[in-house]
Scaffold this active site. Structure first.
Site, mmCIF file in Angstrom:
data_model
loop_
_atom_site.group_PDB
_atom_site.id
_atom_site.type_symbol
_atom_site.label_atom_id
_atom_site.label_comp_id
_atom_site.label_asym_id
_atom_site.label_seq_id
_atom_site.Cartn_x
_atom_site.Cartn_y
_atom_site.Cartn_z
ATOM 1 N N HIS A 187 0.841 -1.202 0.000
ATOM 2 C CA HIS A 187 0.000 0.000 0.000
ATOM 3 C C HIS A 187 0.878 1.254 0.000
ATOM 4 O O HIS A 187 1.963 1.273 0.586
ATOM 5 C CB HIS A 187 -0.901 -0.004 1.241
ATOM 6 N N SER A 390 -7.987 -15.002 -1.073
ATOM 7 C CA SER A 390 -8.482 -13.642 -1.280
ATOM 8 C C SER A 390 -9.925 -13.622 -1.768
ATOM 9 O O SER A 390 -10.437 -14.607 -2.296
ATOM 10 C CB SER A 390 -7.589 -12.924 -2.292
#
Length: 469
Positions: A187, A390
């Site tokens: 991120h 995920s």
């Protein structure tokens, strides 16, 4: 009518009775509306503020009798805004927010200014706080991540980025001369932290799945064996939802000669840090392993209506940060100091209602629905990938930016993704897919325009472009 006017002597006069025209927020028309408000092409211009969509603030009329008109006007603005929120929520697939919640029971607390100041474990002079809820939430996460109450320190942050900033700051305080390592798919807040703290930062390559490439990690560690390592490990990357192999990362550090007292690992679990513990056979994120801190967002999978997060670290590390604050009659090792005191109450309320079993059911639903949309995309000849741990489904970027904005898809290069959260139903996914298919029939009716190749992004086995069918 103008609020400001120029007098004959050139001075600016303020007219308290004037009301400047206030633009109403544009409402995105629902499916049943006749009128559809067209979307303008959006441009990102650095160094230029755009005010065309703002709602101006105007002074109330001097005449008290006009107050009712003002209130009615503001009520109308809010009603239109609420309609926009309802419509935008219906078409929300690209960002990891759980929009399935009901906090009506907490509306009775909105009249209080609840501020959690300083250390959540130490009393301060300020009495309107929610530290008792905050510590309860922290204890819940401590059990989840397997660390004893007396061995951890943490707090409810204002967002996931603050959790990363704090975790990396703790690593920097423990190892002032350490080098920060992070995969290139981490991120952006991780690299923001490096800039803020003036840290040496090394970007590590990734596999096609988005996981950190430990072979490249090893190659970049060895030339810096003389300096401690501070590492960000992703428990779900932003674009592909990839989970870094924590065990392999630790093994790589050990193989390169880094003892446990010469590295610090921060685990960024913004979204999947709360999902992975409930996935069968998934590797564990636990303080029984040599990690330094874990952070998770509260407004993502948990479903808190305001941005917030949870940050936990080992209490042995926190003394390097903590300082006495006479003004508070407390200590503080947080980044922001003042924190939203409502957020811990919302988190406490949800954790009590759902518990471990409730989250487990929601995780299973998300993964099941993620596999559903991935399989449907592939059946329709659309390149798509879903990592094993995920609920982020990566697929080809839609050709039409208006479609991207309508469904609020997050895009990078030729990729877009859908993040399946508890509020995302099969019906919503079908609606999205049917609209996508109808649009693709228009975009690609001419063979001169072809879908993008995603082989380099998600692997040849997941790409069904004309070259890889």
């Amino acid at each position: 009518m103008s609020v400001l006017s120029s007098s004959s002597n050139g001075k600016i006069n303020f007219d308290p009775t004037a009301v400047a025209p206030e633009p109403l927020p544009p409402v995105v028309a629902s499916d049943g509306d006749d009128a559809v408000i067209p979307m303008k092409e959006r441009q990102i211009v650095l160094g230029k503020n755009v005010h065309t969509t703002c709602l101006e603030i105007t002074e109330p009329e001097v005449d008290d009798e006009s107050t009712g008109d003002k209130d009615a006007f503001m009520a109308g603005v809010l009603a239109r805004y609420r309609k926009t929120l309802i419509e935008r929520t219906k078409h929300h697939l690209g960002y990891p927010y759980n929009l399935d919640f009901d906090y009506g029971a907490l509306s009775q607390l909105q009249h209080f200014s609840i501020n959690n100041l300083g250390d959540p474990f130490i009393e301060s002079n300020y009495g309107v706080h929610s530290r008792q809820f905050e510590v309860g939430v922290l204890d819940w996460f401590a059990r989840l991540w397997e660390i004893e109450q007396n061995d951890y320190w943490g707090y409810i942050t204002n967002c996931g980025t603050e959790g990363n900033l704090h975790g990396i700051l703790v690593g920097r305080e423990v190892f002032p001369d350490g080098i920060l390592y992070a995969s290139r798919e981490s991120h952006y807040s991780v690299f923001k932290a490096a800039r803020m703290y003036r840290m040496d930062c090394v970007k590590v390559g990734t596999l096609v799945t988005g996981e950190i490439d430990c072979a490249d990690f090893k190659a970049k560690l060895l030339p810096n064996k003389d300096k401690p390592a501070i590492l960000n490990v992703n428990i779900g990357t932003t674009v592909k939802g990839a989970v870094d192999d924590l065990d392999l990362v630790i093994q790589t550090l050990e193989e390169c000669g880094f003892s446990h007292d010469r590295f610090y690992i921060h685990c960024d679990g913004a979204l999947f840090g709360l999902m992975m513990p409930f996935v069968k056979r998934a590797p564990k994120v636990t303080f029984k392993k040599p990690i330094g801190s874990v952070s998770v967002s509260g407004h993502k999978f948990v479903g808190c209506p305001m941005p917030c997060g949870v940050q936990l670290t080992r209490i042995e590390h926190i003394n390097a940060l903590s300082r006495n604050v006479e003004y508070l009659a407390s200590r503080d090792a947080t980044i922001m100091g003042s924190r939203n005191g409502h957020a811990p109450i919302f988190l406490w309320y949800t954790l009590n209602k759902k518990g471990y079993k409730g989250f487990q059911k929601e995780v299973q639903k998300c993964l099941r629905n993620a596999h559903y949309i991935k399989d449907r995309l592939r059946e329709e000849g659309i390149s798509a990938m879903l990592n094993e741990l995920s609920s982020t489904v990566v697929f080809e970027r839609p050709l039409d930016e208006e479609f991207v904005r309508r469904w609020q898809l997050a895009c990078q290069g030729n990729m877009a993704h859908v993040i399946v959260m508890p509020n995302v139903t099969i019906e919503k996914l079908d609606s999205f897919l049917n609209e996508l298919l109808s649009k693709r029939a228009i975009w690609y009716k001419d063979e001169k325009v072809r879908p993008p190749c995603l082989a380099a992004d998600i692997g040849k086995e997941n790409c069904v472009c004309p070259l890889h069918k």
